[in-house]
Design an enzyme around this catalytic site. Structure first.
Site, PDB file in Angstrom:
ATOM      1  N   GLY A   1       7.145  -8.586  13.791  1.00 49.39           N
ATOM      2  CA  GLY A   1       7.027  -8.040  12.448  1.00 49.39           C
ATOM      3  C   GLY A   1       6.860  -6.530  12.458  1.00 49.39           C
TER       4      GLY A   1
ATOM      5  N   ASP B   1       4.994  -4.616  10.640  1.00 53.85           N
ATOM      6  CA  ASP B   1       3.599  -4.171  10.584  1.00 53.85           C
ATOM      7  C   ASP B   1       2.948  -4.189  11.963  1.00 53.85           C
ATOM      8  OD1 ASP B   1       3.817  -6.955  10.603  1.00 53.85           O
ATOM      9  OD2 ASP B   1       2.120  -7.278   9.264  1.00 53.85           O
ATOM     10  N   ARG B   2       3.271  -5.206  12.750  1.00 53.12           N
ATOM     11  CA  ARG B   2       2.670  -5.331  14.089  1.00 53.12           C
ATOM     12  C   ARG B   2       3.228  -4.275  15.039  1.00 53.12           C
ATOM     13  NH1 ARG B   2       3.047 -11.674  15.274  1.00 53.12           N
ATOM     14  NH2 ARG B   2       1.382 -11.257  16.783  1.00 53.12           N
TER      15      ARG B   2
ATOM     16  N   VAL C   1       0.846  -1.183   0.000  1.00 56.10           N
ATOM     17  CA  VAL C   1       0.000   0.000   0.000  1.00 56.10           C
ATOM     18  C   VAL C   1       0.883   1.234   0.000  1.00 56.10           C
ATOM     19  CG1 VAL C   1      -1.761   1.310   1.251  1.00 56.10           C
ATOM     20  CG2 VAL C   1      -1.863  -1.197   1.211  1.00 56.10           C
TER      21      VAL C   1
END
Length: 262
Positions: A110, A112-113, A13
């Protein structure tokens, strides 16, 4: 303008964000392919920027979060070659996490986390559970101080459906959608698959959140993010709030912190 890039296992994204207000002016999604070159990204992005009324010169900074290490190099080249800026990479100085990771293997968390945890704590007070519906579905707990305390990794709903269809030769590929009724006894194969996937996933979400809440043993807010969050919202009250752009918001927050500190 800040170009925030969230590179996941399935999609990347790109979001154009106004620093300070964190207003998302535009967002675009492309399938993740580590082989895609900076030049290919640039052609695609330049056209989309133009369609939205922007130019490459409007991008003054780039920040990247990725769980796909092989994709990072070409994204960094994209930033330097076409936006004439050095990309900030979430988790790497000067945008270190500034986050307490209270788990057995902190380095395994991760990107993103971690970014989601930072954003969730900035936007909401108290103990939090963040559910992110991506390639995997993750459930993450952060406490009232914003420390990451651990979580759960489960197969994403699309991954589960793909595995089912691949393993059972006679089962058709179906679209994931909310069943027309609350009935869980299907009368044909497609309905039975949809019920199993959809209501089975609802049961998993509700069951795991209930277990996490008992273990946390304090009031906790449940935040959902990811494209499929709204699909489940209509048939469960387990979510307190949906933050569809949580990762992008987290990247904007990290950029602001680095900018202020710098």
């Amino acid at each position: 303008m800040l170009l925030a890039v969230d590179a996941g296992n399935t999609n990347i994204v790109f979001a154009l964000v106004q620093p300070g207000t964190r207003e998302i002016r535009a967002r675009w999604r492309i399938a993740t392919d580590p082989r895609r070159t900076a030049d290919e990204y640039a052609v695609w992005l330049s056209q989309l920027l133009t369609l939205e009324g922007y130019a490459r010169d409007d991008v003054s900074a780039v920040i990247i979060s990725t769980v796909v290490p092989r994709a990072l190099h070409n994204l960094e080249v994209l930033a330097s070659k076409y936006f004439r800026t050095h990309a900030l990479v979430a988790g790497r100085a000067p945008v270190d996490w500034q986050l307490s990771v209270d788990v057995d293997e902190p380095r395994s968390l991760g990107a993103d986390r971690a970014v989601n945890t930072i954003a969730a704590h900035a936007l909401h007070a108290g103990d939090l559970i963040v559910i992110d519906f991506g390639t995997a579905t993750t459930f993450d707990h952060s406490d009232f101080d914003g420390a990451y305390k651990g979580g759960i990794i489960a197969p994403g709903i699309n991954l589960s459906l793909d595995a089912l269809v691949m393993a059972a030769a006679k089962l058709p590929r179906i679209a994931i959608e909310a069943p027309a009724t609350d009935c869980v006894i299907g009368r044909n194969t497609v309905d039975q698959m949809n019920i199993g996937i959809y209501w089975g996933y609802i049961a998993m979400i509700e069951g795991l959140v209930a277990r996490m809440k008992r273990e946390i043993a304090r009031p906790v807010k449940v935040i959902a993010t990811g494209g499929l969050a709204t699909l489940f919202e209509q048939h469960t009250n387990v979510f307190d709030v949906i933050e569809p752009d949580l990762t992008i918001q987290g990247l904007a927050i990290m950029y602001e912190r680095a900018h202020i500190d710098g």
